[in-house]
Write a protein that holds these residues in place. Sequence first.
Motif, PDB file in Angstrom:
ATOM      1  N   UNK A   1     136.336  20.191  -3.563  1.00 47.66           N
ATOM      2  CA  UNK A   1     136.707  19.140  -2.525  1.00 47.66           C
ATOM      3  C   UNK A   1     135.427  17.992  -2.611  1.00 47.66           C
ATOM      4  N   UNK A   2     134.400  18.410  -3.016  1.00 48.54           N
ATOM      5  CA  UNK A   2     133.199  17.343  -3.541  1.00 48.54           C
ATOM      6  C   UNK A   2     133.843  16.544  -4.473  1.00 48.54           C
ATOM      7  N   UNK A   3     134.102  17.214  -5.536  1.00 47.47           N
ATOM      8  CA  UNK A   3     134.641  16.294  -6.641  1.00 47.47           C
ATOM      9  C   UNK A   3     135.866  15.466  -6.315  1.00 47.47           C
ATOM     10  N   UNK A   4     136.845  15.958  -5.558  1.00 44.41           N
ATOM     11  CA  UNK A   4     138.006  15.188  -5.005  1.00 44.41           C
ATOM     12  C   UNK A   4     137.508  13.931  -4.231  1.00 44.41           C
ATOM     13  N   UNK A   5     136.621  14.349  -3.306  1.00 48.20           N
ATOM     14  CA  UNK A   5     135.928  13.229  -2.591  1.00 48.20           C
ATOM     15  C   UNK A   5     135.470  11.913  -3.566  1.00 48.20           C
ATOM     16  N   UNK A   6     134.889  12.255  -4.697  1.00 51.55           N
ATOM     17  CA  UNK A   6     134.136  11.194  -5.267  1.00 51.55           C
ATOM     18  C   UNK A   6     135.271  10.375  -6.260  1.00 51.55           C
ATOM     19  N   UNK A   7     136.288  11.458  -6.613  1.00 52.18           N
ATOM     20  CA  UNK A   7     137.486  10.642  -7.239  1.00 52.18           C
ATOM     21  C   UNK A   7     138.310   9.985  -6.353  1.00 52.18           C
ATOM     22  N   UNK A   8     138.493  10.377  -5.265  1.00 51.01           N
ATOM     23  CA  UNK A   8     139.191   9.620  -4.168  1.00 51.01           C
ATOM     24  C   UNK A   8     138.594   8.329  -3.896  1.00 51.01           C
ATOM     25  N   UNK A   9     137.104   8.044  -3.892  1.00 46.36           N
ATOM     26  CA  UNK A   9     136.673   6.973  -3.636  1.00 46.36           C
ATOM     27  C   UNK A   9     136.825   5.727  -4.885  1.00 46.36           C
ATOM     28  N   UNK A  10     136.859   6.444  -5.907  1.00 50.03           N
ATOM     29  CA  UNK A  10     137.091   5.553  -7.283  1.00 50.03           C
ATOM     30  C   UNK A  10     138.504   5.146  -7.463  1.00 50.03           C
ATOM     31  N   UNK A  11     139.541   6.015  -7.105  1.00 54.91           N
ATOM     32  CA  UNK A  11     140.882   5.601  -7.348  1.00 54.91           C
ATOM     33  C   UNK A  11     141.377   4.737  -6.346  1.00 54.91           C
TER      34      UNK A  11
ATOM     35  N   UNK B   1     137.972  -5.477   4.642  1.00 57.63           N
ATOM     36  CA  UNK B   1     137.756  -4.384   4.008  1.00 57.63           C
ATOM     37  C   UNK B   1     137.717  -3.276   4.913  1.00 57.63           C
ATOM     38  N   UNK B   2     137.188  -3.382   6.055  1.00 57.61           N
ATOM     39  CA  UNK B   2     137.038  -2.322   7.161  1.00 57.61           C
ATOM     40  C   UNK B   2     138.301  -1.864   7.465  1.00 57.61           C
TER      41      UNK B   2
ATOM     42  N   UNK C   1     137.400  -8.341  -5.005  1.00 59.05           N
ATOM     43  CA  UNK C   1     136.126  -7.599  -4.815  1.00 59.05           C
ATOM     44  C   UNK C   1     136.300  -6.910  -3.392  1.00 59.05           C
ATOM     45  N   UNK C   2     136.563  -7.692  -2.338  1.00 59.75           N
ATOM     46  CA  UNK C   2     136.791  -7.287  -1.008  1.00 59.75           C
ATOM     47  C   UNK C   2     137.574  -6.061  -0.802  1.00 59.75           C
ATOM     48  N   UNK C   3     138.828  -6.151  -1.568  1.00 57.99           N
ATOM     49  CA  UNK C   3     139.862  -5.192  -1.463  1.00 57.99           C
ATOM     50  C   UNK C   3     139.323  -3.808  -2.196  1.00 57.99           C
ATOM     51  N   UNK C   4     138.573  -4.125  -3.232  1.00 61.23           N
ATOM     52  CA  UNK C   4     138.066  -2.796  -3.892  1.00 61.23           C
ATOM     53  C   UNK C   4     136.988  -2.036  -2.921  1.00 61.23           C
ATOM     54  N   UNK C   5     136.044  -2.938  -2.321  1.00 53.91           N
ATOM     55  CA  UNK C   5     135.295  -2.349  -1.477  1.00 53.91           C
ATOM     56  C   UNK C   5     136.054  -1.578  -0.390  1.00 53.91           C
ATOM     57  N   UNK C   6     137.067  -2.081   0.332  1.00 53.69           N
ATOM     58  CA  UNK C   6     137.851  -1.318   1.208  1.00 53.69           C
ATOM     59  C   UNK C   6     138.513  -0.223   0.888  1.00 53.69           C
ATOM     60  N   UNK C   7     138.988  -0.409  -0.239  1.00 56.80           N
ATOM     61  CA  UNK C   7     139.680   1.013  -1.082  1.00 56.80           C
ATOM     62  C   UNK C   7     138.538   2.045  -1.286  1.00 56.80           C
ATOM     63  N   UNK C   8     137.428   1.593  -1.703  1.00 56.31           N
ATOM     64  CA  UNK C   8     136.443   2.710  -2.027  1.00 56.31           C
ATOM     65  C   UNK C   8     135.836   3.417  -0.953  1.00 56.31           C
ATOM     66  N   UNK C   9     135.802   2.453   0.243  1.00 55.95           N
ATOM     67  CA  UNK C   9     135.357   2.964   1.549  1.00 55.95           C
ATOM     68  C   UNK C   9     136.146   3.979   2.386  1.00 55.95           C
ATOM     69  N   UNK C  10     137.539   3.691   2.116  1.00 50.68           N
ATOM     70  CA  UNK C  10     138.699   4.538   2.705  1.00 50.68           C
ATOM     71  C   UNK C  10     138.728   5.739   1.749  1.00 50.68           C
ATOM     72  N   UNK C  11     138.945   5.704   0.436  1.00 50.91           N
ATOM     73  CA  UNK C  11     138.892   6.965  -0.229  1.00 50.91           C
ATOM     74  C   UNK C  11     137.447   7.769   0.023  1.00 50.91           C
ATOM     75  N   UNK C  12     136.313   7.172   0.166  1.00 52.17           N
ATOM     76  CA  UNK C  12     134.947   8.067   0.241  1.00 52.17           C
ATOM     77  C   UNK C  12     135.151   8.620   1.622  1.00 52.17           C
TER      78      UNK C  12
END
Length: 425
Positions: free
Chosen positions: A42-52, A5-6, A214-225
């Motif tokens: 930019x703050x809104x984009x940061x949140x959307x980045x984490x989700x996408x 994930x990291x 689930x692990x993949x999703x956590x990695x994508x979320x952390x990277x986007x955030x």
Amino acid sequence: MKSKATSVALAFVGLTVGAGFASGQEVMQYFVGFGIYGIFGAIAAALVFAFTGMVIVQLGSYFLATDHNVVLSGVSRPITSKLFDTVITFTLFSIGFVMIAGGGSNLNQQFGLPTWVGAAIITALVISIGMLDVSKVTAVIGALTPVMILFVIVAIGYSLATVDLSIHELDVLARQGGSTLPHWAIASGNYVSLAISLAVSMSIVMGGDIMDPKVAGRGGFAGGLLFGVLLVAVTGALFAQVNQVAGFDMPMLTLVGAIHPWLGFAMSIVIFAMIFNTAIGMYYALASRFSAGNRQRFRILLISLPLVGFGLSFLGFKRLVGYLYPLIGYVGLALIAVLVYSWWQSKATIDEESKRRGRIRRLVRRKLRRDKRFTREHAKRLENEIDESNIDNQDLHEAIVEDVADQLESEGIDYHDPEKPAPIA
């Protein structure tokens, strides 16, 4: 699993923190030009980045995708899948010649060279190095990403420590620079879709290398955030020094150069390397995409496509970012909408598949370990679980066996040869 994930998180940041972001021109066009509201964008984009980021990487894992077409064909009709494949191809080519233009602007701003010189150097490097083992080259240059992030952090600290205008004065100056987009909220969404359109192909493949969605999703979320946090910080830094950086093609280079000329010189080298890395990634992928394994055709494409990009680069880096990037962003919104909608519709199924692969993994682990008994009941359960998966039986079994064997070896646990059938008690 946590390390995977990291790794995905850091790789996702590496994909999205490209040369355009490092130069600061994207941030100026999409956020700083709207003044104080650009920071909210930019703050809104940061949140959307984490989700996408979570959605895309998790879909890649769910389909165990080896390329983006596996996911696109799995979530949309053939004609839609083909359309999105075309969009991604167009994005690769467009970003390629924007990077060539960026190479010209970089050397022009730092060393006063004509813009065509830097553009020609990038073009020549792409063609010559692309004929060699490009994976080794990009791996070396990719190592510069942490260095670039360090420069960005230093620039942010300097910017916030030396701001000498009020927020109102900065807001007025920032708005004078303007943007080619009509509203800060639209710019925020457009920027996310632009960056995702560029990163989606490799992000899907990264997800496909992880068994557990689930692990993949956590990695994508952390990277986007993480990328989102960097985006907000850079937006704030350029906003705080907008009176110093406005009008430059490479505002981050200007900001770092103001700290010390030698830092500016080093930053210009890092940005140039990032530009080359992005450019060769785009054109190498395009040449591979259309050569169908034919080496001669690959060479022709790797020469002709960058040369076309060199010609288009004379439109200018700042102008290309201002007009071409929003166009790609608007088209990319449809791609993100389809992926998010499909993920939402399949969320329960993805969660169940994640649990199923966990059960399969535990059974395979028992089967391979020499110190465990693997019974006929275990074998039947394993067969049933694999049958119920969305992935082809043989592909899933081989992938999980290989993954489990690697883990057992890393843990120093004795196990049966995966190539030979383990005894059933």
